[in-house]
Design a protein around this motif. Structure first.
Motif, PDB file in Angstrom:
ATOM      1  N   UNK A  33      19.486   6.777   2.859  1.00 16.09           N
ATOM      2  CA  UNK A  33      20.488   7.840   2.865  1.00 16.09           C
ATOM      3  C   UNK A  33      19.948   9.110   2.212  1.00 16.09           C
ATOM      4  N   UNK A  34      19.300   8.963   1.073  1.00 14.89           N
ATOM      5  CA  UNK A  34      18.772  10.125   0.349  1.00 14.89           C
ATOM      6  C   UNK A  34      17.632  10.762   1.146  1.00 14.89           C
ATOM      7  N   UNK A  35      16.747   9.939   1.704  1.00 20.23           N
ATOM      8  CA  UNK A  35      15.632  10.463   2.498  1.00 20.23           C
ATOM      9  C   UNK A  35      16.148  11.241   3.706  1.00 20.23           C
ATOM     10  N   UNK A  36      17.189  10.743   4.342  1.00 21.31           N
ATOM     11  CA  UNK A  36      17.763  11.431   5.501  1.00 21.31           C
ATOM     12  C   UNK A  36      18.300  12.809   5.102  1.00 21.31           C
ATOM     13  N   UNK A  37      18.948  12.893   3.937  1.00 21.72           N
ATOM     14  CA  UNK A  37      19.478  14.183   3.474  1.00 21.72           C
ATOM     15  C   UNK A  37      18.348  15.154   3.145  1.00 21.72           C
ATOM     16  N   UNK A  38      17.290  14.650   2.514  1.00 21.54           N
ATOM     17  CA  UNK A  38      16.157  15.517   2.189  1.00 21.54           C
ATOM     18  C   UNK A  38      15.455  15.995   3.458  1.00 21.54           C
ATOM     19  N   UNK A  39      15.267  15.087   4.412  1.00 25.50           N
ATOM     20  CA  UNK A  39      14.631  15.457   5.679  1.00 25.50           C
ATOM     21  C   UNK A  39      15.460  16.495   6.424  1.00 25.50           C
ATOM     22  N   UNK A  40      16.782  16.315   6.387  1.00 23.88           N
ATOM     23  CA  UNK A  40      17.694  17.256   7.046  1.00 23.88           C
ATOM     24  C   UNK A  40      17.566  18.660   6.457  1.00 23.88           C
ATOM     25  N   UNK A  41      17.276  18.728   5.158  1.00 23.31           N
ATOM     26  CA  UNK A  41      17.125  20.026   4.481  1.00 23.31           C
ATOM     27  C   UNK A  41      15.711  20.579   4.606  1.00 23.31           C
ATOM     28  N   UNK A  42      14.828  19.815   5.275  1.00 21.60           N
ATOM     29  CA  UNK A  42      13.462  20.276   5.482  1.00 21.60           C
ATOM     30  C   UNK A  42      12.528  20.019   4.317  1.00 21.60           C
ATOM     31  N   UNK A  43      12.909  19.169   3.395  1.00 19.48           N
ATOM     32  CA  UNK A  43      12.048  18.862   2.254  1.00 19.48           C
ATOM     33  C   UNK A  43      10.872  18.020   2.747  1.00 19.48           C
ATOM     34  N   UNK A  44       9.660  18.392   2.331  1.00 17.93           N
ATOM     35  CA  UNK A  44       8.441  17.679   2.723  1.00 17.93           C
ATOM     36  C   UNK A  44       7.656  17.299   1.475  1.00 17.93           C
ATOM     37  N   UNK A  45       6.797  16.310   1.614  1.00 18.06           N
ATOM     38  CA  UNK A  45       5.885  15.956   0.536  1.00 18.06           C
ATOM     39  C   UNK A  45       6.554  15.337  -0.675  1.00 18.06           C
ATOM     40  N   UNK A  46       7.351  14.319  -0.459  1.00 16.49           N
ATOM     41  CA  UNK A  46       8.004  13.634  -1.570  1.00 16.49           C
ATOM     42  C   UNK A  46       7.870  12.126  -1.386  1.00 16.49           C
ATOM     43  N   UNK A  47       8.115  11.417  -2.467  1.00 20.63           N
ATOM     44  CA  UNK A  47       8.132   9.959  -2.417  1.00 20.63           C
ATOM     45  C   UNK A  47       9.344   9.468  -3.196  1.00 20.63           C
ATOM     46  N   UNK A  48      10.101   8.583  -2.582  1.00 16.93           N
ATOM     47  CA  UNK A  48      11.227   7.933  -3.248  1.00 16.93           C
ATOM     48  C   UNK A  48      10.843   6.476  -3.448  1.00 16.93           C
TER      49      UNK A  48
END
Length: 77
Positions: A33-48
């Protein structure tokens, strides 16, 4: 107490009780869920990552999962 008032109080107690007993989310579900929200906002280069509570280290805690036994952490790559 009148019958309608006690009925309203009973209904409110049931609603509050059911919300308090909501099933905790699994780490995989919350992470997705969190990854989908970050991807939707265009966030790149992260690790959860899901880690034990005592293994958080310097990472930013972004959630709690598996009934509070683990934390989700966020790190920029």
């Amino acid at each position: 107490m009148s019958k309608p008032a006690s009925l309203i109080l009973s209904a409110a107690a049931l609603l509050l009780g059911s919300a308090a007993h909501a099933a905790p989310k699994s780490c995989d579900e919350l992470k997705a869920e969190i990854a989908a929200k970050l991807d939707e906002k265009g966030v790149k280069g992260y690790e959860i990552a899901a880690v034990e509570n005592d293994k958080v280290g310097e990472a930013k805690v972004i959630g709690s999962c598996d009934g509070g036994t683990r934390k989700l952490t966020y790190v920029r790559k």
